[in-house]
Enzyme design. Structure first.
Site, mmCIF file in Angstrom:
data_model
loop_
_atom_site.group_PDB
_atom_site.id
_atom_site.type_symbol
_atom_site.label_atom_id
_atom_site.label_comp_id
_atom_site.label_asym_id
_atom_site.label_seq_id
_atom_site.Cartn_x
_atom_site.Cartn_y
_atom_site.Cartn_z
ATOM 1 N N THR A 111 38.686 46.416 -2.605
ATOM 2 C CA THR A 111 39.321 46.191 -1.308
ATOM 3 C C THR A 111 40.802 46.567 -1.348
ATOM 4 O OG1 THR A 111 40.115 44.380 0.115
ATOM 5 C CG2 THR A 111 39.493 43.771 -2.099
ATOM 6 N N ASP A 112 41.338 46.913 -0.182
ATOM 7 C CA ASP A 112 42.781 47.202 -0.099
ATOM 8 C C ASP A 112 43.613 45.939 -0.341
ATOM 9 O OD1 ASP A 112 42.236 45.863 2.281
ATOM 10 O OD2 ASP A 112 43.198 47.342 3.584
ATOM 11 N N GLU A 113 42.966 44.765 -0.292
ATOM 12 C CA GLU A 113 43.731 43.519 -0.458
ATOM 13 C C GLU A 113 44.319 43.382 -1.860
ATOM 14 O OE1 GLU A 113 42.148 40.026 1.464
ATOM 15 O OE2 GLU A 113 40.961 41.257 2.836
ATOM 16 N N TYR A 131 40.975 35.236 -3.561
ATOM 17 C CA TYR A 131 39.992 36.315 -3.347
ATOM 18 C C TYR A 131 40.535 37.649 -3.858
ATOM 19 C CZ TYR A 131 37.765 40.199 -0.868
ATOM 20 O OH TYR A 131 37.183 41.409 -0.559
ATOM 21 N N LYS A 166 39.306 40.105 -7.022
ATOM 22 C CA LYS A 166 38.892 41.508 -6.877
ATOM 23 C C LYS A 166 39.763 42.414 -7.752
ATOM 24 C CE LYS A 166 36.166 42.986 -4.407
ATOM 25 N NZ LYS A 166 34.695 43.219 -4.598
ATOM 26 N N LYS A 199 34.047 35.890 9.743
ATOM 27 C CA LYS A 199 35.124 36.885 9.709
ATOM 28 C C LYS A 199 35.619 37.146 11.134
ATOM 29 C CE LYS A 199 34.555 37.505 5.259
ATOM 30 N NZ LYS A 199 33.700 38.492 4.620
ATOM 31 N N HIS A 249 49.259 34.024 4.096
ATOM 32 C CA HIS A 249 48.648 35.043 4.969
ATOM 33 C C HIS A 249 49.307 36.418 4.836
ATOM 34 C CE1 HIS A 249 46.841 35.571 9.284
ATOM 35 N NE2 HIS A 249 46.418 36.485 8.429
#
Ligand code: NAD
Ligand code: TYD
Length: 339
Positions: A125-127, A153, A157, A192, A279
């Protein structure tokens, strides 16, 4: 060609299986999924019993079960979608995220080595890049952007990604990684943002926007993601990371307003609630590498994709209504009750 797809009863994995069975009539797909709260066997009902598809319920952390399946199936390729995927849940309870997302990936890679699997693809993921400032539209995530995670999370990843690169370098595991931006489309679990807002709006329930709703996500239609992974499997170079995104940045509040408009619901349903801890402000992918090296471009425009997605949730009420009743009610009360 036999492909083991882990996490194929979830949102992106199921879309990927449908995509691959349609795109490659000579492929056989074996789905390995634990069926956590996010896995839904009814999604795969249309292909159950087909000769080119097999479903096996197992945990990717269960070494014996994974080994047994590889011994039987001798897969050419393994694509790992299996993960705990929801940031809010990771903030509540990080442990299972480390377990599945990192240790589960290790089990899969050890087994790939043992059976000489020709490609292990990690769906990331880009996160893992953390977030970008709102006032710097010129800044985008490239594959060289340092890993800088915010949530349990994204940290889990990123941990898995580092392990994949280590297995490639140390053991020569033929691995690739893709890092995609936020997906939307059919079969997304209604915890989501987009499906949650659609489901709540259809039930005339409040639409809980975290903080001011100014956070930006870079939305991609799920089938464009699936096509990119297929391309990486066929033409990507082992040891490489590919970012996937379609230059479609949107503020959360604008998405929620759009959903209200499309459904003919009043914006008075929008309720600003306490912000998510830590966030991330903004995600934005630079997809130059996958475009120039593999020729990938997104095909679905957001204006069309969001309409198609809303239509799907309208036409498939039983699919998500089964989810938003029952156990989900407890989750919803716990996460949103005191906000
Ligand atoms: P999802 O939560 O909808 O589905 C996850 C699936 O994995 C479920 O079917 C679940 O049962 C299964 N699973 C969970 N733990 C397992 C385990 N231990 N063993 C076997 N199966 C297990 O997730 P998703 O949104 O489809 O995401 C799939 C992958 O794509 C994840 O790795 C996620 O990090 C990544 N990703 C998601 C997005 C997004 O916008 N949703 C964007 C980029 C990357
Ligand atoms: P989400 O769909 O959880 O994806 P991610 O956090 O992995 O990007 O959330 C997308 C954005 O929407 C994120 O900025 C958080 C916000 N959000 C809300 O405002 N309200 C909600 O109820 C949810 C679930 C998310």
């Amino acid at each position: 060609m036999t492909i083991i797809v882990t996490g194929g009863a979830g949102f992106i994995g199921s879309n990927f299986i449908f995509y691959m069975l349609k795109a490659h009539l000579d492929y056989r797909i074996v789905c390995l999924d634990k069926l956590t709260y996010a896995g839904n066997l009814s999604t795969l009902a249309p292909i159950m019993g087909k000769a080119d598809f097999r479903f096996v319920r197992a945990d990717i952390c269960d070494r014996e079960a994974v080994d047994g399946l590889f011994a039987e199936e001798k897969p050419d390729i393994v694509v790992n979608f299996a993960a705990e995927s929801h940031v809010d849940r990771s903030i509540e309870d990080p442990g299972i995220f480390l377990q599945t997302n990192i240790l589960g990936t290790q089990v899969l890679m050890d087994t790939c080595r043992k059976y000489g699997v020709k490609r292990f693809h990690q769906v990331s993921t880009d996160e893992v890049y953390g977030d970008l400032p709102l006032d710097r539209p010129d800044m985008l995530f490239t594959e060289e952007t340092p890993i800088h995670t915010s949530s349990p999370y994204s940290a889990s990843k990123a941990g898995a990604d580092l392990l994949v690169m280590a297995y490639h370098r140390t053991y020569g595991l033929p691995a690739t990684i893709s890092r995609c931006s936020n997906n939307y489309g059919p079969y997304q679990f209604p915890e989501k943002l987009i499906p949650l807002m659609i489901a709540n709006a259809l039930n005339d329930k409040p639409l809980p926007v975290y903080g001011e709703g100014l956070n930006v996500r870079d939305w991609l239609y799920v089938e464009d993601h699936c096509r990119a992974i297929d391309l990486i499997l066929r033409s990507g170079k082992v040891g490489e990371i590919y970012n996937i995104g379609g230059h479609n940045e949107m503020r959360n509040i604008d998405i929620v307003r759009l959903i209200c408009k499309e459904l003919g619901k009043p914006e008075s349903l929008i309720t600003h609630v306490t912000d998510r801890k830590g966030h991330d402000m903004r995600y934005a992918i630079d997809p130059t590498k996958i475009h120039t090296e593999l020729g990938w471009l997104p095909e679905m425009r957001f204006e069309d994709g969001i309409k198609k997605t809303i239509r799907w949730y309208l036409d498939n009420r039983p699919w998500w209504e089964k989810i938003v009743t029952g156990e989900y009610q407890n989750y919803y009360r716990k996460m949103y009750g005191g906000r």
